[in-house]
Design a protein around this motif. Sequence first.
Motif, mmCIF file in Angstrom:
data_model
loop_
_atom_site.group_PDB
_atom_site.id
_atom_site.type_symbol
_atom_site.label_atom_id
_atom_site.label_comp_id
_atom_site.label_asym_id
_atom_site.label_seq_id
_atom_site.Cartn_x
_atom_site.Cartn_y
_atom_site.Cartn_z
ATOM 1 N N ASP A 1 0.833 -1.203 0.000
ATOM 2 C CA ASP A 1 0.000 0.000 0.000
ATOM 3 C C ASP A 1 0.868 1.254 0.000
ATOM 4 O O ASP A 1 0.552 2.238 -0.660
ATOM 5 C CB ASP A 1 -0.916 -0.006 1.228
ATOM 6 N N LEU A 2 1.994 1.208 0.732
ATOM 7 C CA LEU A 2 2.903 2.352 0.769
ATOM 8 C C LEU A 2 3.437 2.657 -0.624
ATOM 9 O O LEU A 2 3.433 3.813 -1.064
ATOM 10 C CB LEU A 2 4.063 2.081 1.725
ATOM 11 N N ALA A 3 3.907 1.631 -1.333
ATOM 12 C CA ALA A 3 4.444 1.836 -2.679
ATOM 13 C C ALA A 3 3.369 2.364 -3.621
ATOM 14 O O ALA A 3 3.640 3.225 -4.463
ATOM 15 C CB ALA A 3 5.028 0.534 -3.218
ATOM 16 N N ASP A 4 2.147 1.856 -3.477
ATOM 17 C CA ASP A 4 1.055 2.315 -4.338
ATOM 18 C C ASP A 4 0.757 3.788 -4.083
ATOM 19 O O ASP A 4 0.550 4.563 -5.031
ATOM 20 C CB ASP A 4 -0.187 1.467 -4.089
ATOM 21 N N ARG A 5 0.750 4.197 -2.832
ATOM 22 C CA ARG A 5 0.493 5.608 -2.507
ATOM 23 C C ARG A 5 1.635 6.498 -2.986
ATOM 24 O O ARG A 5 1.412 7.617 -3.444
ATOM 25 C CB ARG A 5 0.271 5.761 -1.002
ATOM 26 N N MET A 6 2.860 5.978 -2.901
ATOM 27 C CA MET A 6 4.004 6.743 -3.411
ATOM 28 C C MET A 6 3.886 6.935 -4.913
ATOM 29 O O MET A 6 4.177 8.010 -5.431
ATOM 30 C CB MET A 6 5.316 6.037 -3.061
ATOM 31 N N ARG A 7 3.485 5.885 -5.615
ATOM 32 C CA ARG A 7 3.322 5.997 -7.068
ATOM 33 C C ARG A 7 2.298 7.068 -7.417
ATOM 34 O O ARG A 7 2.488 7.828 -8.373
ATOM 35 C CB ARG A 7 2.893 4.650 -7.658
ATOM 36 N N ARG A 8 1.218 7.113 -6.667
ATOM 37 C CA ARG A 8 0.174 8.111 -6.951
ATOM 38 C C ARG A 8 0.701 9.527 -6.729
ATOM 39 O O ARG A 8 0.405 10.437 -7.504
ATOM 40 C CB ARG A 8 -1.065 7.853 -6.094
ATOM 41 N N ILE A 9 1.478 9.711 -5.662
ATOM 42 C CA ILE A 9 2.060 11.031 -5.394
ATOM 43 C C ILE A 9 3.007 11.421 -6.524
ATOM 44 O O ILE A 9 2.945 12.539 -7.054
ATOM 45 C CB ILE A 9 2.810 11.026 -4.043
ATOM 46 N N ILE A 10 3.893 10.508 -6.893
ATOM 47 C CA ILE A 10 4.879 10.812 -7.929
ATOM 48 C C ILE A 10 4.200 11.052 -9.264
ATOM 49 O O ILE A 10 4.584 11.944 -10.030
ATOM 50 C CB ILE A 10 5.921 9.681 -8.018
ATOM 51 N N ARG A 11 3.152 10.264 -9.569
ATOM 52 C CA ARG A 11 2.433 10.453 -10.839
ATOM 53 C C ARG A 11 1.790 11.831 -10.891
ATOM 54 O O ARG A 11 1.886 12.542 -11.894
ATOM 55 C CB ARG A 11 1.372 9.363 -10.983
ATOM 56 N N ARG A 12 1.138 12.225 -9.786
ATOM 57 C CA ARG A 12 0.461 13.531 -9.756
ATOM 58 C C ARG A 12 1.471 14.670 -9.832
ATOM 59 O O ARG A 12 1.288 15.629 -10.577
ATOM 60 C CB ARG A 12 -0.377 13.641 -8.479
ATOM 61 N N ARG A 13 2.543 14.561 -9.067
ATOM 62 C CA ARG A 13 3.557 15.614 -9.084
ATOM 63 C C ARG A 13 4.292 15.659 -10.417
ATOM 64 O O ARG A 13 4.681 16.731 -10.889
ATOM 65 C CB ARG A 13 4.546 15.399 -7.941
ATOM 66 N N SER A 14 4.483 14.493 -11.036
ATOM 67 C CA SER A 14 5.177 14.449 -12.322
ATOM 68 C C SER A 14 4.411 15.209 -13.388
ATOM 69 O O SER A 14 5.012 15.808 -14.294
ATOM 70 C CB SER A 14 5.395 12.999 -12.763
ATOM 71 N N GLU A 15 3.093 15.202 -13.292
ATOM 72 C CA GLU A 15 2.289 15.953 -14.251
ATOM 73 C C GLU A 15 2.568 17.447 -14.144
ATOM 74 O O GLU A 15 2.658 18.154 -15.157
ATOM 75 C CB GLU A 15 0.803 15.672 -14.012
ATOM 76 N N GLN A 16 2.731 17.940 -12.907
ATOM 77 C CA GLN A 16 3.051 19.359 -12.712
ATOM 78 C C GLN A 16 4.475 19.673 -13.166
ATOM 79 O O GLN A 16 4.738 20.722 -13.753
ATOM 80 C CB GLN A 16 2.876 19.729 -11.223
ATOM 81 N N ILE A 17 5.391 18.761 -12.891
ATOM 82 C CA ILE A 17 6.773 18.944 -13.313
ATOM 83 C C ILE A 17 6.859 18.962 -14.838
ATOM 84 O O ILE A 17 7.544 19.793 -15.438
ATOM 85 C CB ILE A 17 7.662 17.830 -12.723
ATOM 86 N N ALA A 18 6.127 18.034 -15.472
ATOM 87 C CA ALA A 18 6.111 17.980 -16.937
ATOM 88 C C ALA A 18 5.521 19.257 -17.519
ATOM 89 O O ALA A 18 5.986 19.751 -18.553
ATOM 90 C CB ALA A 18 5.315 16.765 -17.406
ATOM 91 N N ALA A 19 4.506 19.816 -16.866
ATOM 92 C CA ALA A 19 3.892 21.058 -17.352
ATOM 93 C C ALA A 19 4.889 22.205 -17.326
ATOM 94 O O ALA A 19 4.942 23.037 -18.240
ATOM 95 C CB ALA A 19 2.657 21.402 -16.518
ATOM 96 N N ALA A 20 5.716 22.267 -16.274
ATOM 97 C CA ALA A 20 6.735 23.317 -16.184
ATOM 98 C C ALA A 20 7.776 23.155 -17.287
ATOM 99 O O ALA A 20 8.197 24.130 -17.915
ATOM 100 C CB ALA A 20 7.394 23.284 -14.808
ATOM 101 N N LEU A 21 8.187 21.917 -17.535
ATOM 102 C CA LEU A 21 9.141 21.664 -18.612
ATOM 103 C C LEU A 21 8.533 21.996 -19.974
ATOM 104 O O LEU A 21 9.205 22.555 -20.843
ATOM 105 C CB LEU A 21 9.583 20.201 -18.590
ATOM 106 N N ARG A 22 7.265 21.670 -20.132
ATOM 107 C CA ARG A 22 6.600 21.939 -21.414
ATOM 108 C C ARG A 22 6.585 23.431 -21.716
ATOM 109 O O ARG A 22 6.781 23.843 -22.861
ATOM 110 C CB ARG A 22 5.174 21.391 -21.384
ATOM 111 N N ARG A 23 6.356 24.250 -20.688
ATOM 112 C CA ARG A 23 6.309 25.699 -20.901
ATOM 113 C C ARG A 23 7.646 26.233 -21.414
ATOM 114 O O ARG A 23 7.683 27.049 -22.330
ATOM 115 C CB ARG A 23 5.904 26.417 -19.612
ATOM 116 N N VAL A 24 8.749 25.771 -20.825
ATOM 117 C CA VAL A 24 10.043 26.289 -21.268
ATOM 118 C C VAL A 24 10.386 25.753 -22.651
ATOM 119 O O VAL A 24 11.003 26.455 -23.473
ATOM 120 C CB VAL A 24 11.152 25.964 -20.236
ATOM 121 N N LEU A 25 9.978 24.531 -22.955
ATOM 122 C CA LEU A 25 10.209 23.990 -24.297
ATOM 123 C C LEU A 25 9.390 24.756 -25.337
ATOM 124 O O LEU A 25 9.889 25.086 -26.416
ATOM 125 C CB LEU A 25 9.859 22.505 -24.331
#
Length: 213
Positions: free
Chosen positions: A111-135
Motif C-alpha cells: 500500500d505504501l508503494a502504491d500511494r508513493m506511485r500516486r504522489i509521484i504520478r500527480r507531481r510528475s504531471e506538474q513537473i512535466a507542465a513546467a518543462l513543457r512551458r520552457v520547451l
Amino acid sequence: MPDWRAKRRETILTAAAELFAGRDYADVQVDEVAKRAGVGKATLYRYFPSKEELYLESLERALGGLEQRLHGHAAPGATAVTRLTVMVSALIDTLSEQLPTLKLLGGDQSDLADRMRRIIRRRSEQIAAALRRVLDDGVATGEFRALDTGMTPALIIGMVRGGIMMAGDRPREALESAVLDMILSATAVTNVAATMTTPAFAPAPHFASGSST
C-alpha cells in the motif's frame, strides 16, 4: 493551525526529509526523527499518526519544493536554454535524494508503494507542465527546433530518473553533464539545408542487364 504548531510540524518534516534522503525507508526509525526534530515520540505521533504518513508527507514536500524551483529558479529574462538547464539540475538534485524511493517503486506492491506511485504520478504531471512551458518558449523563440513538447517532458523526466538509477557511485556532475548533453543536442536547431544535401542512405547502384564487354 496556530503558528507554533505549524512551525513544529515543519520542523518534524524537515528532520524526516533529512533522514529519508538517501536512505531506505526501513532504515529510518521514528525515534530518530523525533530526536532530530527535538520533540518526544508521542508529540510526533500527534502530528503524524504513523511512519508511513510521515514519509509520504516528506515526499510530497520534496516534490513540491522541486515544483517551486522549476517555476521560479531561473533569473528574470533568462533564455530557454538556461531555464531548461536549471530545471534539469533541480530534477537531478531532488530525484537523487529520493533514490531509495525510486528503487522501492520497482516491484513493491504494498500500500505504501502504491500511494508513493500516486504522489509521484500527480507531481510528475506538474513537473512535466513546467518543462513543457520552457520547451514551448524555446521553440517560439527559435532556441529549440520544432519538437513534440507534449511528449518530450516525460522523456526528460524518464532520462533523469533512469540515469540516477544506473549511475551508481559516479559523480553527480558527470550525470548532469551527460543528461544535458543529450537533451540540448536533441532539442538544438539543426541546419536543415545541410542535412538535406547528405542523404541518410546512399542509393543502391544500378546494374544494366547483360555483360559490359
